[in-house]
Design a protein around this motif. Structure first.
Motif, PDB file in Angstrom:
ATOM      1  N   SER A 473      12.202   9.699  -1.850  1.00  0.00           N
ATOM      2  CA  SER A 473      11.858   9.455  -0.443  1.00  0.00           C
ATOM      3  C   SER A 473      10.480  10.022  -0.107  1.00  0.00           C
ATOM      4  N   GLY A 474      10.125  11.166  -0.704  1.00  0.00           N
ATOM      5  CA  GLY A 474       8.820  11.758  -0.443  1.00  0.00           C
ATOM      6  C   GLY A 474       7.685  10.865  -0.915  1.00  0.00           C
ATOM      7  N   TRP A 475       7.878  10.239  -2.077  1.00  0.00           N
ATOM      8  CA  TRP A 475       6.846   9.331  -2.611  1.00  0.00           C
ATOM      9  C   TRP A 475       6.684   8.130  -1.689  1.00  0.00           C
ATOM     10  N   TRP A 476       7.796   7.525  -1.291  1.00  0.00           N
ATOM     11  CA  TRP A 476       7.735   6.360  -0.425  1.00  0.00           C
ATOM     12  C   TRP A 476       7.113   6.698   0.933  1.00  0.00           C
ATOM     13  N   HIS A 477       7.393   7.899   1.430  1.00  0.00           N
ATOM     14  CA  HIS A 477       6.865   8.298   2.737  1.00  0.00           C
ATOM     15  C   HIS A 477       5.336   8.317   2.704  1.00  0.00           C
ATOM     16  N   VAL A 478       4.763   8.831   1.602  1.00  0.00           N
ATOM     17  CA  VAL A 478       3.301   8.879   1.471  1.00  0.00           C
ATOM     18  C   VAL A 478       2.731   7.473   1.270  1.00  0.00           C
ATOM     19  N   ILE A 479       3.331   6.718   0.356  1.00  0.00           N
ATOM     20  CA  ILE A 479       2.816   5.375   0.057  1.00  0.00           C
ATOM     21  C   ILE A 479       2.882   4.472   1.287  1.00  0.00           C
ATOM     22  N   ASP A 480       3.987   4.517   2.010  1.00  0.00           N
ATOM     23  CA  ASP A 480       4.112   3.701   3.222  1.00  0.00           C
ATOM     24  C   ASP A 480       3.089   4.117   4.277  1.00  0.00           C
ATOM     25  N   GLY A 481       2.795   5.421   4.300  1.00  0.00           N
ATOM     26  CA  GLY A 481       1.858   5.922   5.300  1.00  0.00           C
ATOM     27  C   GLY A 481       0.424   5.513   5.057  1.00  0.00           C
ATOM     28  N   LEU A 482       0.122   4.981   3.874  1.00  0.00           N
ATOM     29  CA  LEU A 482      -1.256   4.597   3.554  1.00  0.00           C
ATOM     30  C   LEU A 482      -1.634   3.253   4.162  1.00  0.00           C
ATOM     31  N   GLY A 483      -0.634   2.464   4.543  1.00  0.00           N
ATOM     32  CA  GLY A 483      -0.928   1.173   5.152  1.00  0.00           C
ATOM     33  C   GLY A 483      -1.624   0.210   4.221  1.00  0.00           C
ATOM     34  N   MET A 484      -1.339   0.291   2.926  1.00  0.00           N
ATOM     35  CA  MET A 484      -1.975  -0.591   1.953  1.00  0.00           C
ATOM     36  C   MET A 484      -1.201  -1.889   1.841  1.00  0.00           C
ATOM     37  N   SER A 485      -1.906  -2.994   1.903  1.00  0.00           N
ATOM     38  CA  SER A 485      -1.284  -4.311   1.835  1.00  0.00           C
ATOM     39  C   SER A 485      -1.366  -4.869   0.427  1.00  0.00           C
ATOM     40  N   ASN A 486      -0.334  -5.608   0.032  1.00  0.00           N
ATOM     41  CA  ASN A 486      -0.355  -6.264  -1.272  1.00  0.00           C
ATOM     42  C   ASN A 486      -1.315  -7.442  -1.298  1.00  0.00           C
ATOM     43  N   ALA A 487      -1.544  -8.033  -0.157  1.00  0.00           N
ATOM     44  CA  ALA A 487      -2.403  -9.212  -0.069  1.00  0.00           C
ATOM     45  C   ALA A 487      -3.837  -8.848  -0.478  1.00  0.00           C
TER      46      ALA A 487
END
Length: 644
Positions: A473-487
């Motif tokens: 969950s800690g990893w996902w919390h940081v990654i989601d917080g970056l706002g990086m798009s796959n597009a």
């Protein structure tokens, strides 16, 4: 025929001269001077000097396919006209050359065997004789046919596909080192512009064989007649194909010889180039940091043996603080760690051998609590640089102690195998943990900076994935917080780094590791250094126009844990030629030592904005070490002024 010890630059020879090459067994039996053999002085010189000797052997002239022509090449090869004749399972008509190839360590390059021979049985017989057989891909992908001399296709799959001359040379080199008594056959398909369609050649050959049988040409008379008939029936197109394949084989054999020369030269050893230095990752990083002005305490362990005593003496000459060196008594039967690096002529590492058993001791055996922990309390360091030579348990103790005393931590992975220790499970009577576990993600991370090379980065990434850290969950919390798009993410990564790095997955792997080590410096050799860094919400680079090209992701708000990702490829300060490089063994350690020294100077200041300038200085220092036989070039002291 590439003589088994051969490879050397080629030169032009007069087309009318007869040139031969003597394999080792023949030289041993008759020598270079013999009443049975006439060897030109140029060939004798090449054999004695170990230069490439490539010999042309062909019966197509004597069999009347066309008159001799001058190809104006010194690169001469063996063209094989041999094989198992059709019906050989009854007549036992098998060319003696095949048997000879099974007991002589030579390399034969030809355009396969004659189309009118039995190709499947020829390949089977070569396999029985222990001959390695492969066919050059020549620009084709996937499985390919063993060539049928006049045609590129035969309908018979080649046992092996050889991609290029370098791969062929590597096979020859391996055969020589293994002292195999059998030979190698590389089939080189006739150039496409000269190739005759298989179906057409099948009809011509069938008619030529029918005529030979009808007119009673058998045994040694068969091949000359069939070749002459093929010439007649093909309207002399077989002559053009013959000339084309001869020239192609000459060129191919020459290139293989040159690649083999390069390979053998890279493995040559010269005792006068053996050097002994005090090294080791920790030592090199500490020495580099001290050279550019940092106050450093070097912590390690040695045995009370000759190597340990020599190491302590050298450390004192280098003026490194040795209060952190633990000396273990002889009664423990341990040896001071040693590392032997074998480099080729381009200074690339070929083989590394290490005796690091003393660093595998447990924290209890090393008296961590009573020896090193008090040093932390007294010195209160700003940074701890810890490498993966320590056992996972001791590595965990270094990290815990540094955090307890407020020091930032940099991690040097050392090797692909040891790089995974940072994620290894550690079993104690009470529990099983790891140096970095699920709860150690940003902002509660343990490692502040890591400095792997590309292979170590991949190893660390695999270890973290296998440990399930990318599902936490800690990893996902940081990654989601970056706002990086796959597009468009791939194109964006390529624009910031390079297509080659993205294809290898290097920027992707570093970004995925950032929640557990928010600054990663990936050392890429001649490509430079890739800086991957998590930015805090108030980092000035998020609003700086100059930094905008390197901001890969931005958090949607300034209230989150992170502000974005900074990704930048720093090209090398200078690209050295092979002659300029003296040793590669301490260049990466020098870079890390100078980086940490620079960050320590900026602690409490605008250190985030200074990383770019620090990397630049560190790359200059690394270049200086590459040009030096020492593990760290003392001349980097002159770079200290660049930090001011």
């Amino acid at each position: 025929m590439i003589a088994w010890n051969a490879v050397a630059p080629w030169r032009r020879w007069s087309g009318g001269r007869s040139i031969g090459a003597l394999p080792l067994w023949l030289r041993r039996s008759y020598g270079l001077s013999s009443s049975f053999l006439k060897v030109s002085e140029e060939v004798q010189d090449a054999v004695v000097a170990g230069r490439p000797v490539i010999a042309l052997e062909t019966t197509i002239y004597t069999h009347g396919i066309f008159s001799p022509v001058c190809l104006d090449y010194a690169q001469i090869l063996l063209l094989i006209n041999s094989g198992v004749h059709r019906g050989g399972e009854v007549s036992m008509d098998i060319s003696a050359d095949l048997t000879e190839l099974g007991r002589t360590p030579v390399t034969v390059i030809s355009s396969g065997c004659k189309s009118f021979l039995d190709i499947p049985r020829t390949l089977e017989y070569l396999e029985t004789q222990g001959v390695c057989v492969g066919t050059f891909a020549d620009g084709r992908n996937g499985p390919i046919d063993f060539p049928a001399f006049f045609s590129r296709e035969s309908g018979v799959r080649s046992p092996r596909v050889i991609q290029d001359e370098a791969e062929a040379a590597a096979i020859v080199h391996a055969q020589l080192k293994l002292h195999l008594s059998s030979g190698i056959h590389f089939a080189n398909p006739v150039p496409e512009q000269y190739s005759m369609p298989k179906y057409e050649m099948d009809e011509v050959i069938a008619e030529a064989l029918r005529c030979a049988d009808l007119e009673g040409f058998h045994g040694s008379d068969n091949t000359p007649y069939v070749l002459s008939k093929i010439k007649e029936l093909s309207g002399s197109r077989s002559v053009a194909a013959n000339k084309g394949l001869i020239e192609s084989n000459v060129k191919r054999a020459t290139k293989v010889a040159v690649e083999l020369m390069k390979l053998e030269q890279s493995f040559q050893r010269r005792p006068d180039q053996i050097e002994q230095n005090l090294g080791g990752v920790g030592h090199n990083v500490a020495l580099a940091a001290s050279y550019v002005g940092s106050s450093v305490a070097f912590c390690s362990v040695v045995a009370d043996d000759l190597n340990g005593q020599a190491a302590m003496s050298m450390l004192r000459r280098e003026k490194l603080n040795t209060m952190g060196i633990q000396i273990l008594p002889p009664m423990l039967g341990l040896r001071t760690a040693q590392y032997i690096a074998i480099n080729d002529r381009k200074k690339n590492l070929v083989l590394g051998m290490a005796d690091m058993g003393i660093l595998e001791l447990s924290d209890r055996d090393l008296s961590f609590d009573t020896f090193w922990d008090p040093i932390f309390m007294r010195t209160k360091p700003d940074w701890l640089v810890v490498d993966a030579n320590w056992s996972p348990g001791v590595l965990a103790r270094w990290v815990t102690s540094a955090r307890k005393h407020g020091a930032r931590i940099a991690f040097e992975p050392v090797s692909t195998t040891k790089a995974t220790r940072i994620f290894s499970k550690i079993s104690t009577p009470a529990e099983t943990t790891a140096v970095i576990d699920f709860s150690d993600s940003f902002p509660n991370h343990l490692i502040d900076l890591a400095a792997p090379n590309s292979m170590e980065l991949a190893s660390m990434h695999s270890a973290a994935r296998d440990a399930g850290l990318f599902d936490s969950s800690g990893w996902w919390h940081v990654i989601d917080g970056l706002g990086m798009s796959n597009a468009g993410s791939r194109e964006r990564l390529i624009s910031v780094t390079s297509k080659s790095l993205v294809d290898q997955g290097i920027p992707q792997q570093s970004i995925q590791l950032l929640p557990f080590m928010p600054c990663i410096l990936t050392k890429l050799g001649s490509q430079g250094v890739l800086v991957s860094q998590l930015l805090q919400p108030n980092d000035p680079r998020l609003t700086c126009p100059d930094a905008a090209p390197y901001i890969l992701g931005r958090a949607p708000s300034q209230d989150g844990l992170v502000g974005g990702v900074y990704l930048r490829l720093f090209a090398p300060d200078q690209v050295l030629t092979g002659e300029e490089v003296v040793s590669v063994n301490g260049a990466g350690d020098t870079l890390l030592g100078v980086v940490i020294a620079g960050l320590a100077r900026e602690l409490g200041k605008n250190e985030e904005r200074r990383l770019e300038n620090i990397i630049s200085v560190a790359q200059k220092a690394s270049i200086k070490t590459l040009k030096s036989p020492d593990s760290v070039n003392a001349d980097i002291k002159n770079l200290a002024m660049l930090f001011k």
